[in-house]
Motif scaffolding. Sequence first.
Motif, PDB file in Angstrom:
ATOM      1  N   ASP A 271       3.552  18.069  -1.716  1.00 31.49           N
ATOM      2  CA  ASP A 271       3.461  19.149  -0.732  1.00 31.49           C
ATOM      3  C   ASP A 271       4.873  19.487  -0.258  1.00 31.49           C
ATOM      4  OD1 ASP A 271       3.074  20.707   1.640  1.00 31.49           O
ATOM      5  OD2 ASP A 271       1.022  19.936   1.754  1.00 31.49           O
ATOM      6  N   LEU A 272       5.297  20.723  -0.456  1.00 38.83           N
ATOM      7  CA  LEU A 272       6.663  21.107  -0.102  1.00 38.83           C
ATOM      8  C   LEU A 272       6.880  21.142   1.407  1.00 38.83           C
ATOM      9  CD1 LEU A 272       7.314  23.926  -2.727  1.00 38.83           C
ATOM     10  CD2 LEU A 272       8.439  21.718  -2.602  1.00 38.83           C
ATOM     11  N   ALA A 273       5.802  21.254   2.177  1.00 38.96           N
ATOM     12  CA  ALA A 273       5.944  21.339   3.637  1.00 38.96           C
ATOM     13  C   ALA A 273       6.196  19.974   4.268  1.00 38.96           C
ATOM     14  CB  ALA A 273       4.696  21.980   4.249  1.00 38.96           C
ATOM     15  N   ASP A 274       5.460  18.928   3.821  1.00 34.76           N
ATOM     16  CA  ASP A 274       5.598  17.620   4.484  1.00 34.76           C
ATOM     17  C   ASP A 274       5.982  16.484   3.537  1.00 34.76           C
ATOM     18  OD1 ASP A 274       3.291  17.190   3.042  1.00 34.76           O
ATOM     19  OD2 ASP A 274       1.951  17.178   4.771  1.00 34.76           O
ATOM     20  N   GLY A 275       6.123  16.764   2.252  1.00 38.94           N
ATOM     21  CA  GLY A 275       6.552  15.728   1.325  1.00 38.94           C
ATOM     22  C   GLY A 275       5.466  14.770   0.903  1.00 38.94           C
ATOM     23  N   ALA A 276       4.227  15.026   1.267  1.00 40.05           N
ATOM     24  CA  ALA A 276       3.129  14.126   0.906  1.00 40.05           C
ATOM     25  C   ALA A 276       2.699  14.370  -0.540  1.00 40.05           C
ATOM     26  CB  ALA A 276       1.942  14.351   1.841  1.00 40.05           C
ATOM     27  N   VAL A 277       2.264  13.297  -1.205  1.00 42.93           N
ATOM     28  CA  VAL A 277       1.743  13.410  -2.559  1.00 42.93           C
ATOM     29  C   VAL A 277       0.315  13.926  -2.477  1.00 42.93           C
ATOM     30  CG1 VAL A 277       1.156  12.174  -4.682  1.00 42.93           C
ATOM     31  CG2 VAL A 277       3.196  11.530  -3.392  1.00 42.93           C
ATOM     32  N   ARG A 278       0.089  15.148  -2.973  1.00 43.21           N
ATOM     33  CA  ARG A 278      -1.237  15.745  -2.923  1.00 43.21           C
ATOM     34  C   ARG A 278      -2.050  15.466  -4.183  1.00 43.21           C
ATOM     35  NH1 ARG A 278      -1.797  15.894   2.201  1.00 43.21           N
ATOM     36  NH2 ARG A 278      -0.303  17.266   3.289  1.00 43.21           N
ATOM     37  N   GLY A 279      -1.341  15.267  -5.288  1.00 40.25           N
ATOM     38  CA  GLY A 279      -2.050  15.026  -6.544  1.00 40.25           C
ATOM     39  C   GLY A 279      -1.075  14.526  -7.595  1.00 40.25           C
ATOM     40  N   VAL A 280      -1.599  14.307  -8.784  1.00 42.09           N
ATOM     41  CA  VAL A 280      -0.769  13.886  -9.913  1.00 42.09           C
ATOM     42  C   VAL A 280      -1.249  14.625 -11.157  1.00 42.09           C
ATOM     43  CG1 VAL A 280      -0.206  11.588  -9.014  1.00 42.09           C
ATOM     44  CG2 VAL A 280      -2.289  11.916 -10.395  1.00 42.09           C
ATOM     45  N   GLU A 281      -0.308  14.895 -12.051  1.00 41.98           N
ATOM     46  CA  GLU A 281      -0.680  15.455 -13.358  1.00 41.98           C
ATOM     47  C   GLU A 281      -0.665  14.333 -14.384  1.00 41.98           C
ATOM     48  OE1 GLU A 281       0.767  18.682 -16.773  1.00 41.98           O
ATOM     49  OE2 GLU A 281       1.774  18.635 -14.820  1.00 41.98           O
ATOM     50  N   ALA A 282      -1.750  14.212 -15.127  1.00 43.79           N
ATOM     51  CA  ALA A 282      -1.857  13.181 -16.159  1.00 43.79           C
ATOM     52  C   ALA A 282      -1.173  13.684 -17.431  1.00 43.79           C
ATOM     53  CB  ALA A 282      -3.320  12.859 -16.438  1.00 43.79           C
ATOM     54  N   LEU A 283      -0.270  12.883 -17.957  1.00 43.94           N
ATOM     55  CA  LEU A 283       0.459  13.223 -19.175  1.00 43.94           C
ATOM     56  C   LEU A 283       0.243  12.103 -20.193  1.00 43.94           C
ATOM     57  CD1 LEU A 283       3.755  14.450 -17.479  1.00 43.94           C
ATOM     58  CD2 LEU A 283       1.955  15.872 -18.474  1.00 43.94           C
ATOM     59  N   VAL A 284      -0.265  12.453 -21.347  1.00 45.65           N
ATOM     60  CA  VAL A 284      -0.599  11.448 -22.353  1.00 45.65           C
ATOM     61  C   VAL A 284       0.640  11.091 -23.167  1.00 45.65           C
ATOM     62  CG1 VAL A 284      -1.321  13.187 -24.045  1.00 45.65           C
ATOM     63  CG2 VAL A 284      -2.223  10.858 -24.207  1.00 45.65           C
TER      64      VAL A 284
ATOM     65  N   ALA B 271       0.800   4.248  -7.286  1.00 40.71           N
ATOM     66  CA  ALA B 271       0.258   3.552  -6.117  1.00 40.71           C
ATOM     67  C   ALA B 271       1.360   3.256  -5.107  1.00 40.71           C
ATOM     68  CB  ALA B 271      -0.431   2.272  -6.562  1.00 40.71           C
ATOM     69  N   GLU B 272       2.564   2.877  -5.578  1.00 42.40           N
ATOM     70  CA  GLU B 272       3.697   2.620  -4.684  1.00 42.40           C
ATOM     71  C   GLU B 272       4.141   3.896  -3.988  1.00 42.40           C
ATOM     72  OE1 GLU B 272       6.788   0.822  -6.925  1.00 42.40           O
ATOM     73  OE2 GLU B 272       5.576  -0.888  -7.593  1.00 42.40           O
ATOM     74  N   LEU B 273       4.169   5.019  -4.729  1.00 38.87           N
ATOM     75  CA  LEU B 273       4.597   6.287  -4.144  1.00 38.87           C
ATOM     76  C   LEU B 273       3.627   6.755  -3.065  1.00 38.87           C
ATOM     77  CD1 LEU B 273       5.774   8.255  -7.332  1.00 38.87           C
ATOM     78  CD2 LEU B 273       7.192   7.131  -5.602  1.00 38.87           C
ATOM     79  N   ILE B 274       2.335   6.513  -3.301  1.00 41.00           N
ATOM     80  CA  ILE B 274       1.343   6.907  -2.304  1.00 41.00           C
ATOM     81  C   ILE B 274       1.593   6.172  -0.984  1.00 41.00           C
ATOM     82  CG2 ILE B 274      -1.107   6.834  -1.707  1.00 41.00           C
ATOM     83  CD1 ILE B 274      -1.728   7.170  -4.677  1.00 41.00           C
ATOM     84  N   GLY B 275       2.009   4.921  -1.099  1.00 41.78           N
ATOM     85  CA  GLY B 275       2.246   4.131   0.103  1.00 41.78           C
ATOM     86  C   GLY B 275       3.599   4.351   0.735  1.00 41.78           C
ATOM     87  N   SER B 276       4.496   5.102   0.117  1.00 42.54           N
ATOM     88  CA  SER B 276       5.839   5.296   0.664  1.00 42.54           C
ATOM     89  C   SER B 276       6.143   6.750   0.953  1.00 42.54           C
ATOM     90  CB  SER B 276       6.883   4.747  -0.315  1.00 42.54           C
ATOM     91  OG  SER B 276       6.791   5.437  -1.559  1.00 42.54           O
ATOM     92  N   GLU B 277       5.136   7.532   1.250  1.00 45.76           N
ATOM     93  CA  GLU B 277       5.365   8.945   1.570  1.00 45.76           C
ATOM     94  C   GLU B 277       6.144   9.048   2.891  1.00 45.76           C
ATOM     95  OE1 GLU B 277       1.547  11.091  -0.333  1.00 45.76           O
ATOM     96  OE2 GLU B 277       1.128   9.960   1.469  1.00 45.76           O
ATOM     97  N   PRO B 278       6.798  10.215   3.116  1.00 46.45           N
ATOM     98  CA  PRO B 278       6.871  11.405   2.268  1.00 46.45           C
ATOM     99  C   PRO B 278       7.965  11.289   1.211  1.00 46.45           C
ATOM    100  CG  PRO B 278       8.017  11.838   4.294  1.00 46.45           C
ATOM    101  CD  PRO B 278       7.453  10.443   4.425  1.00 46.45           C
TER     102      PRO B 278
END
Length: 638
Positions: A400-413, A628-635
Amino acid sequence: MSGTPEGPVPPQPPEKRALTERHTEQPSPAGRAGERSASELRDYHAAFRVSRLAMAVVDQDGTVVTANDSFGALLGTDAGALREQPAADLVDLASDGRTWHAYREVLRGRRSRFRCTRRLKHPDGRSLWAEITVAPVPDSPRVLLSVADISDRRELQARLRHLQMHDPVTRLPNRALFFERLSAALESAAPDAAEAASWAAEEAVPVGPSHRPDRSYESYGYGRTGRIGLCYLDLDGFKAVNDTLGHRVGDRLLAAVAARLTECADSDGYTRSGGHLVARLGGDEFAILVEDSTGTEQLADLARSVLCALQHPFDLAGQRLSVSASIGVVERSARGTTATALMQAADTTLYWAKADGKARWTLFDPERNAHRMTRQALSSTLRPAVDLGEFALEYQPLVDLADGAVRGVEALVRWNHPQFGSLAPNRFIGIAEEDGSIVELGRWVLNTACRQARQWQKDHPRERPIFVSVNVAVRQVWDSDLVADVAGILAETGLAPHLLQLELTESAVMGSAGRPLQALQALSDMGVRIAIDDFGTGYSNLAYLSRLPVSVLKLDGSFVRGFQDEEHANPADELIVEALVHLAHRLGLTVTAECVETSCQADRLRRIGCDTGQGWLYSRAVAPDRIAELIGSEPLAV
């Protein structure tokens, strides 16, 4: 007193006396054999002298001991004058390395028989073909050399062979003769190492008067460049000539093309006897074989001259025709090269020339060929790779460009290939789409990504769970029941539909109708979000946005790259992005910017109202535990 009567022996009867005398005069068995051997030897000598077959007896040094009159007549001299002459010189046995080597082996008793064909000069000036045979004389260290005139047979064979090995339309060598000449050129340009060593050792040990000190390794025919060149071409649009004007005109055109190719080959400055071989391989395919190539520049000049020669129109009995050609050019060392490998390379290069636009020549590129070979290898191993567990998913955050929170992820094979290592999607997705394996692979990616998203949701409870975005190929929509697959996977994994986002490229979505549009609508009705990937690079027909069940626009990274910094900013890029963002918001869509790499880019995107960003500024694609680490270290905003 003995019992033997005394006195003179009584006279024998005439019959018995004659028998006794005859018995006494008859020679012993050994004597009879000697007389027979001498008689036979005289017969052999007589047959040798009067034989119409030219013959000579040669000693171990290669010197003529005796020759018959036919041999003398063949060479235009008296048979007696041939004594003490080197036999190899008389019948040209030392003119090439293989013949010379075989002849010397017979002289030394290491080989039982040797036969070859030679073209000799007759005293009356004409040439004749001779079959020369060298074989040991029984119970003797000498050998018998015989020469048979086979000119008539050879001429007949030559006429038959010419008909068999030449194209009747163009009179050029055909495919069979081309490959015969190519194989011979490869063999003669790259001799076997053992043979070369044997010949070299022979030269260090003279053998009698027939030793030729000038018979160096080079003089055997192997002191050449050791390289082979090939121009492989076919005519662009020849089929249209045949189809519209008929095969008779087509044949005339082929004959005219052949004449120009021959002229180009003859004017190439190639001085060795025989020149370049120009052949018709079939249809409108031709080849120019360059033996003893001096390098790619020579072949490039030849290819250019061919293209130039074919640019001029052909006047064929009132028909004025123009054609062009595509040429594949290959040049390589003869050692380690086979005719098959050379032709495969030439065929590949010709394909490149046509793919690059026709009417051009293309030089073989090992790197480009390696990529093609890799592609073939990947194609053959792609289907079983899913069952073998060779694929894995990495995830890149959508922030999220406004608050730096991870809103989602794109899966890349990623494909962990046992031979080529870790491969990014651009190395194999296109192949999977071509051969249809994208359906099975896509189903595996969707299942794995949804299962992982649900696991994050369990392990990191939050008020706004992150969603997972999965790329979908158009072929998945056409060749499988995507709606049923998605519904089944969501039910199996327990992931809520609104936490799944499916990405399709703009070119795939724009203009959708029928089944694709129905599938997208059904997925949207299910609660799944639909995103258009790489927006701005395809049709960009904005009118479709109001008709498609789309939730998200992902701006192509080429727009974002124009935001590098304030000093070098492209105002047009910013205006376009700002307009797209405002339009998307008016339509109820959110906007994700791809390839965000600097804080300056993020600031400007935030300023014009872009919703989320994705790029190396925040994170590369990483393993699930890192997410999982990034989710816990937002923003993550900077």
